[in-house]
Write a protein that holds these residues in place. Structure first.
Motif, PDB file in Angstrom:
ATOM      1  N   PHE A   1       0.968  -8.038   7.828  1.00  0.00           N
ATOM      2  CA  PHE A   1       0.035  -7.156   8.525  1.00  0.00           C
ATOM      3  C   PHE A   1      -1.385  -7.706   8.473  1.00  0.00           C
ATOM      4  CE2 PHE A   1       3.012  -3.399   7.508  1.00  0.00           C
ATOM      5  CZ  PHE A   1       3.746  -3.647   8.648  1.00  0.00           C
ATOM      6  N   GLY A   2      -1.752  -8.343   7.371  1.00  0.00           N
ATOM      7  CA  GLY A   2      -3.061  -8.989   7.283  1.00  0.00           C
ATOM      8  C   GLY A   2      -3.199 -10.119   8.285  1.00  0.00           C
ATOM      9  N   GLY A   3      -2.125 -10.877   8.465  1.00  0.00           N
ATOM     10  CA  GLY A   3      -2.138 -11.940   9.479  1.00  0.00           C
ATOM     11  C   GLY A   3      -2.267 -11.383  10.881  1.00  0.00           C
TER      12      GLY A   3
ATOM     13  N   GLY B   1      -6.139  -3.228  24.926  1.00  0.00           N
ATOM     14  CA  GLY B   1      -5.709  -3.928  23.723  1.00  0.00           C
ATOM     15  C   GLY B   1      -4.362  -3.454  23.206  1.00  0.00           C
ATOM     16  N   VAL B   2      -4.311  -2.208  22.771  1.00  0.00           N
ATOM     17  CA  VAL B   2      -3.079  -1.667  22.190  1.00  0.00           C
ATOM     18  C   VAL B   2      -1.995  -1.540  23.255  1.00  0.00           C
ATOM     19  CG1 VAL B   2      -2.078   0.290  20.944  1.00  0.00           C
ATOM     20  CG2 VAL B   2      -4.366  -0.496  20.362  1.00  0.00           C
TER      21      VAL B   2
ATOM     22  N   GLN C   1       7.009   3.137   9.820  1.00  0.00           N
ATOM     23  CA  GLN C   1       7.910   2.780   8.730  1.00  0.00           C
ATOM     24  C   GLN C   1       7.974   3.878   7.680  1.00  0.00           C
ATOM     25  OE1 GLN C   1       7.432  -1.116   7.063  1.00  0.00           O
ATOM     26  NE2 GLN C   1       8.281  -0.506   5.108  1.00  0.00           N
ATOM     27  N   ILE C   2       6.842   4.451   7.326  1.00  0.00           N
ATOM     28  CA  ILE C   2       6.823   5.488   6.297  1.00  0.00           C
ATOM     29  C   ILE C   2       7.543   6.738   6.782  1.00  0.00           C
ATOM     30  CG2 ILE C   2       5.312   7.065   5.029  1.00  0.00           C
ATOM     31  CD1 ILE C   2       3.302   4.750   4.841  1.00  0.00           C
ATOM     32  N   ILE C   3       7.305   7.132   8.023  1.00  0.00           N
ATOM     33  CA  ILE C   3       7.885   8.376   8.526  1.00  0.00           C
ATOM     34  C   ILE C   3       9.369   8.235   8.846  1.00  0.00           C
ATOM     35  CG2 ILE C   3       7.837  10.015  10.450  1.00  0.00           C
ATOM     36  CD1 ILE C   3       4.767   9.552  10.517  1.00  0.00           C
ATOM     37  N   PHE C   4       9.744   7.196   9.569  1.00  0.00           N
ATOM     38  CA  PHE C   4      11.108   7.103  10.065  1.00  0.00           C
ATOM     39  C   PHE C   4      12.061   6.351   9.138  1.00  0.00           C
ATOM     40  CE2 PHE C   4       8.662   7.826  13.989  1.00  0.00           C
ATOM     41  CZ  PHE C   4       9.276   9.023  14.364  1.00  0.00           C
ATOM     42  N   GLU C   5      11.558   5.398   8.365  1.00  0.00           N
ATOM     43  CA  GLU C   5      12.429   4.665   7.455  1.00  0.00           C
ATOM     44  C   GLU C   5      12.290   5.142   6.018  1.00  0.00           C
ATOM     45  OE1 GLU C   5      11.970   0.471   7.834  1.00  0.00           O
ATOM     46  OE2 GLU C   5      12.248   0.512  10.006  1.00  0.00           O
ATOM     47  N   ASN C   6      11.292   5.966   5.747  1.00  0.00           N
ATOM     48  CA  ASN C   6      11.042   6.536   4.427  1.00  0.00           C
ATOM     49  C   ASN C   6      10.877   5.450   3.361  1.00  0.00           C
ATOM     50  OD1 ASN C   6      10.529   8.675   2.769  1.00  0.00           O
ATOM     51  ND2 ASN C   6      12.674   9.086   2.300  1.00  0.00           N
ATOM     52  N   LYS C   7      10.167   4.366   3.733  1.00  0.00           N
ATOM     53  CA  LYS C   7       9.900   3.267   2.813  1.00  0.00           C
ATOM     54  C   LYS C   7       8.424   2.914   2.869  1.00  0.00           C
ATOM     55  CE  LYS C   7      12.561   0.018   4.301  1.00  0.00           C
ATOM     56  NZ  LYS C   7      13.441  -1.129   4.537  1.00  0.00           N
ATOM     57  N   TRP C   8       7.868   2.567   1.701  1.00  0.00           N
ATOM     58  CA  TRP C   8       6.506   2.075   1.645  1.00  0.00           C
ATOM     59  C   TRP C   8       6.500   0.598   1.990  1.00  0.00           C
ATOM     60  CZ3 TRP C   8       2.554   5.270   1.465  1.00  0.00           C
ATOM     61  CH2 TRP C   8       2.772   6.560   0.988  1.00  0.00           C
ATOM     62  N   ILE C   9       5.327   0.070   2.283  1.00  0.00           N
ATOM     63  CA  ILE C   9       5.248  -1.342   2.652  1.00  0.00           C
ATOM     64  C   ILE C   9       5.303  -2.212   1.397  1.00  0.00           C
ATOM     65  CG2 ILE C   9       4.035  -0.954   4.808  1.00  0.00           C
ATOM     66  CD1 ILE C   9       1.455  -1.667   3.421  1.00  0.00           C
TER      67      ILE C   9
ATOM     68  N   PHE D   1      -6.173  -3.011  13.869  1.00  0.00           N
ATOM     69  CA  PHE D   1      -6.068  -1.936  12.879  1.00  0.00           C
ATOM     70  C   PHE D   1      -5.245  -0.770  13.407  1.00  0.00           C
ATOM     71  CE2 PHE D   1      -7.710   1.969  10.924  1.00  0.00           C
ATOM     72  CZ  PHE D   1      -7.423   1.699   9.596  1.00  0.00           C
ATOM     73  N   ILE D   2      -5.475  -0.377  14.648  1.00  0.00           N
ATOM     74  CA  ILE D   2      -4.720   0.742  15.226  1.00  0.00           C
ATOM     75  C   ILE D   2      -3.248   0.386  15.326  1.00  0.00           C
ATOM     76  CG2 ILE D   2      -4.360   2.063  17.349  1.00  0.00           C
ATOM     77  CD1 ILE D   2      -7.443   2.000  17.686  1.00  0.00           C
ATOM     78  N   PHE D   3      -2.940  -0.821  15.776  1.00  0.00           N
ATOM     79  CA  PHE D   3      -1.541  -1.221  15.915  1.00  0.00           C
ATOM     80  C   PHE D   3      -0.846  -1.310  14.555  1.00  0.00           C
ATOM     81  CE2 PHE D   3       1.906  -4.274  16.353  1.00  0.00           C
ATOM     82  CZ  PHE D   3       2.635  -3.648  17.348  1.00  0.00           C
ATOM     83  N   VAL D   4      -1.489  -1.937  13.578  1.00  0.00           N
ATOM     84  CA  VAL D   4      -0.883  -2.079  12.255  1.00  0.00           C
ATOM     85  C   VAL D   4      -0.726  -0.711  11.584  1.00  0.00           C
ATOM     86  CG1 VAL D   4      -1.319  -2.983   9.929  1.00  0.00           C
ATOM     87  CG2 VAL D   4      -1.570  -4.464  11.902  1.00  0.00           C
ATOM     88  N   THR D   5      -1.711   0.163  11.741  1.00  0.00           N
ATOM     89  CA  THR D   5      -1.599   1.510  11.180  1.00  0.00           C
ATOM     90  C   THR D   5      -0.425   2.260  11.786  1.00  0.00           C
ATOM     91  OG1 THR D   5      -3.990   1.572  10.812  1.00  0.00           O
ATOM     92  CG2 THR D   5      -2.836   3.675  10.817  1.00  0.00           C
ATOM     93  N   MET D   6      -0.223   2.104  13.085  1.00  0.00           N
ATOM     94  CA  MET D   6       0.919   2.756  13.731  1.00  0.00           C
ATOM     95  C   MET D   6       2.239   2.181  13.224  1.00  0.00           C
ATOM     96  SD  MET D   6      -0.757   3.243  17.517  1.00  0.00           S
ATOM     97  CE  MET D   6       0.776   3.334  18.348  1.00  0.00           C
ATOM     98  N   MET D   7       2.290   0.886  12.983  1.00  0.00           N
ATOM     99  CA  MET D   7       3.508   0.271  12.440  1.00  0.00           C
ATOM    100  C   MET D   7       3.797   0.782  11.032  1.00  0.00           C
ATOM    101  SD  MET D   7       3.267  -3.690  13.745  1.00  0.00           S
ATOM    102  CE  MET D   7       4.523  -4.230  12.643  1.00  0.00           C
ATOM    103  N   ILE D   8       2.768   0.890  10.205  1.00  0.00           N
ATOM    104  CA  ILE D   8       2.948   1.375   8.839  1.00  0.00           C
ATOM    105  C   ILE D   8       3.390   2.833   8.843  1.00  0.00           C
ATOM    106  CG2 ILE D   8       1.716   1.935   6.708  1.00  0.00           C
ATOM    107  CD1 ILE D   8       0.043  -0.618   7.189  1.00  0.00           C
ATOM    108  N   LEU D   9       2.744   3.661   9.664  1.00  0.00           N
ATOM    109  CA  LEU D   9       3.136   5.066   9.744  1.00  0.00           C
ATOM    110  C   LEU D   9       4.560   5.226  10.258  1.00  0.00           C
ATOM    111  CD1 LEU D   9      -0.121   6.769  11.064  1.00  0.00           C
ATOM    112  CD2 LEU D   9       0.887   6.934   8.789  1.00  0.00           C
TER     113      LEU D   9
END
Length: 127
Positions: free
Chosen positions: A103-105, A12-13, A87-95, A77-85
């Motif tokens: 992400f819900g879609g 899947g992932v 963004q938070i870690i490397f771009e220093n921005k919240w969603i 869920f695993i893919f979206v969580t990795m995308m969010i992390l």
């Protein structure tokens, strides 16, 4: 449980990452060698992302052969969580709220793909 995690993470992932990398290369080539508008590329990326996650959900559920909604949902869920992390870690921005709906879609596409994938006909080993 081992078969499900192998299907979710491996098929899947893994297929989602491969599809995203392939489509990113195609979009980069389109952006470089055509005069396509940015909005058109943005819409194309949206459709491709949803399609790729649905295919990832289909593959994970097809390989696990059980609980398609769960394997597809875990894949998304695993893919979206990795995308969010990422963004938070490397771009220093919240969603933002539009990202949250995107992400819900993506989650819904993988979830529905899982329900489709578990019901696909299996290869029969007997002849």
């Amino acid at each position: 449980m081992k078969k499900m995690m192998q299907g979710v993470l491996g098929y899947g992932v893994g297929s989602i990452f491969a599809g995203m990398l392939l489509f990113a290369a195609i979009l980069a080539l389109l952006l470089r060698f055509t005069s396509m508008e940015y909005e058109t590329l943005n819409q194309l990326a949206l459709v491709a992302g949803i399609s790729i996650l649905a295919i990832g959900g289909i593959l994970s559920a097809y390989k696990t052969e059980q609980k398609g909604w769960l394997s597809g949902g875990l894949t998304g869920f695993i893919f979206v969580t990795m995308m969010i992390l990422f963004q938070i870690i490397f771009e220093n921005k919240w969603i933002s709220l539009p990202q949250l709906s995107y992400f819900g879609g993506l989650l819904a596409a993988a979830w529905l793909g899982g329900m489709i994938g578990v019901n696909l006909p299996k290869k029969s080993g007997k002849r």
